[in-house]
Design a protein around this motif. Structure first.
Motif, PDB file in Angstrom:
ATOM      1  N   LYS A  71     -15.063 -37.386 -57.364  1.00  0.00           N
ATOM      2  CA  LYS A  71     -14.067 -37.976 -56.457  1.00  0.00           C
ATOM      3  C   LYS A  71     -14.667 -38.606 -55.207  1.00  0.00           C
ATOM      4  O   LYS A  71     -14.174 -39.613 -54.724  1.00  0.00           O
ATOM      5  CB  LYS A  71     -13.067 -36.897 -56.002  1.00  0.00           C
ATOM      6  N   VAL A  72     -15.681 -37.969 -54.650  1.00  0.00           N
ATOM      7  CA  VAL A  72     -16.204 -38.376 -53.341  1.00  0.00           C
ATOM      8  C   VAL A  72     -17.642 -38.862 -53.481  1.00  0.00           C
ATOM      9  O   VAL A  72     -18.514 -38.125 -53.947  1.00  0.00           O
ATOM     10  CB  VAL A  72     -16.150 -37.216 -52.324  1.00  0.00           C
ATOM     11  N   ILE A  73     -17.877 -40.099 -53.071  1.00  0.00           N
ATOM     12  CA  ILE A  73     -19.223 -40.675 -53.063  1.00  0.00           C
ATOM     13  C   ILE A  73     -19.928 -40.266 -51.770  1.00  0.00           C
ATOM     14  O   ILE A  73     -19.355 -40.369 -50.686  1.00  0.00           O
ATOM     15  CB  ILE A  73     -19.142 -42.215 -53.126  1.00  0.00           C
ATOM     16  N   THR A  98     -19.063 -50.855 -51.852  1.00  0.00           N
ATOM     17  CA  THR A  98     -19.319 -51.444 -53.170  1.00  0.00           C
ATOM     18  C   THR A  98     -19.282 -50.376 -54.249  1.00  0.00           C
ATOM     19  O   THR A  98     -18.642 -50.544 -55.286  1.00  0.00           O
ATOM     20  CB  THR A  98     -20.679 -52.171 -53.180  1.00  0.00           C
ATOM     21  N   TYR A  99     -19.955 -49.262 -54.015  1.00  0.00           N
ATOM     22  CA  TYR A  99     -19.943 -48.171 -54.988  1.00  0.00           C
ATOM     23  C   TYR A  99     -18.528 -47.641 -55.194  1.00  0.00           C
ATOM     24  O   TYR A  99     -18.131 -47.335 -56.318  1.00  0.00           O
ATOM     25  CB  TYR A  99     -20.857 -47.027 -54.549  1.00  0.00           C
ATOM     26  N   LYS A 114     -11.737 -43.542 -53.892  1.00  0.00           N
ATOM     27  CA  LYS A 114     -11.020 -43.813 -52.648  1.00  0.00           C
ATOM     28  C   LYS A 114     -11.707 -43.263 -51.406  1.00  0.00           C
ATOM     29  O   LYS A 114     -11.403 -43.670 -50.305  1.00  0.00           O
ATOM     30  CB  LYS A 114      -9.607 -43.237 -52.731  1.00  0.00           C
ATOM     31  N   LEU A 115     -12.637 -42.316 -51.594  1.00  0.00           N
ATOM     32  CA  LEU A 115     -13.263 -41.678 -50.442  1.00  0.00           C
ATOM     33  C   LEU A 115     -14.771 -41.652 -50.599  1.00  0.00           C
ATOM     34  O   LEU A 115     -15.295 -41.330 -51.663  1.00  0.00           O
ATOM     35  CB  LEU A 115     -12.737 -40.246 -50.277  1.00  0.00           C
ATOM     36  N   GLY A 116     -15.445 -41.969 -49.498  1.00  0.00           N
ATOM     37  CA  GLY A 116     -16.892 -41.889 -49.451  1.00  0.00           C
ATOM     38  C   GLY A 116     -17.342 -41.309 -48.127  1.00  0.00           C
ATOM     39  O   GLY A 116     -16.624 -41.389 -47.130  1.00  0.00           O
ATOM     40  N   LEU A 117     -18.507 -40.708 -48.140  1.00  0.00           N
ATOM     41  CA  LEU A 117     -19.129 -40.230 -46.909  1.00  0.00           C
ATOM     42  C   LEU A 117     -20.487 -40.901 -46.787  1.00  0.00           C
ATOM     43  O   LEU A 117     -21.310 -40.830 -47.703  1.00  0.00           O
ATOM     44  CB  LEU A 117     -19.318 -38.714 -46.927  1.00  0.00           C
ATOM     45  N   LEU A 118     -20.697 -41.568 -45.687  1.00  0.00           N
ATOM     46  CA  LEU A 118     -21.972 -42.176 -45.358  1.00  0.00           C
ATOM     47  C   LEU A 118     -22.617 -41.250 -44.330  1.00  0.00           C
ATOM     48  O   LEU A 118     -22.079 -41.069 -43.233  1.00  0.00           O
ATOM     49  CB  LEU A 118     -21.732 -43.579 -44.796  1.00  0.00           C
ATOM     50  N   ASP A 169      -7.314 -49.774 -50.802  1.00  0.00           N
ATOM     51  CA  ASP A 169      -6.985 -50.846 -51.729  1.00  0.00           C
ATOM     52  C   ASP A 169      -7.172 -50.449 -53.189  1.00  0.00           C
ATOM     53  O   ASP A 169      -6.817 -51.182 -54.084  1.00  0.00           O
ATOM     54  CB  ASP A 169      -7.854 -52.078 -51.444  1.00  0.00           C
ATOM     55  N   LEU A 170      -7.777 -49.264 -53.429  1.00  0.00           N
ATOM     56  CA  LEU A 170      -8.085 -48.861 -54.802  1.00  0.00           C
ATOM     57  C   LEU A 170      -6.913 -48.142 -55.420  1.00  0.00           C
ATOM     58  O   LEU A 170      -6.143 -47.500 -54.850  1.00  0.00           O
ATOM     59  CB  LEU A 170      -9.320 -47.962 -54.821  1.00  0.00           C
TER      60      LEU A 170
END
Length: 121
Positions: free
Chosen positions: A68-70, A89-90, A97-101, A120-121
């Protein structure tokens, strides 16, 4: 799931501090998440689908938590727009819908964490 991931990242950073290579941070965070019983994959390949063609062109997610989470890991002086673009992009390619940088090269890790949400996803 993002909060548990951030908690693990804080533990890693507290123990090791800034200055490690991204690969070392990734391995330590992967280990910590697995230790907590969290489903996590590292260096997960991402396909680029163009029209009807699936292209394997080298995109890889650093960590994917619970499918679920990148998690995109950096160890840089400061996060740049290109790092955010890479994470987005990934997320777009995988339909996430969720990422952590997370930038581990900071004195206080909370200053190096950027939550990325794509509605938007």
């Amino acid at each position: 799931m993002a909060n548990k991931t951030i908690g693990c990242a804080l533990e890693v950073h507290k123990a090791l501090g800034p200055g490690l290579l991204e690969s070392a941070c990734q391995e330590c965070l992967f280990y910590k998440l697995k230790l907590k019983g969290i489903n996590v994959e590292k260096q997960k390949p991402m396909l680029l689908i163009f029209e009807d063609v699936k292209l394997e062109i080298g995109y890889r997610i650093d960590l994917l938590v619970e499918n679920k989470v990148i998690i995109e890991i950096k160890s840089v002086e400061s996060l740049k727009d290109v790092h955010l673009a890479q994470t987005l992009t990934y997320m777009r390619l995988g339909g996430f819908k969720l990422g952590l940088l997370i930038n581990f090269n900071v004195s206080l890790l909370k200053q190096g964490i950027k939550r990325v949400i794509n509605g938007d996803l």
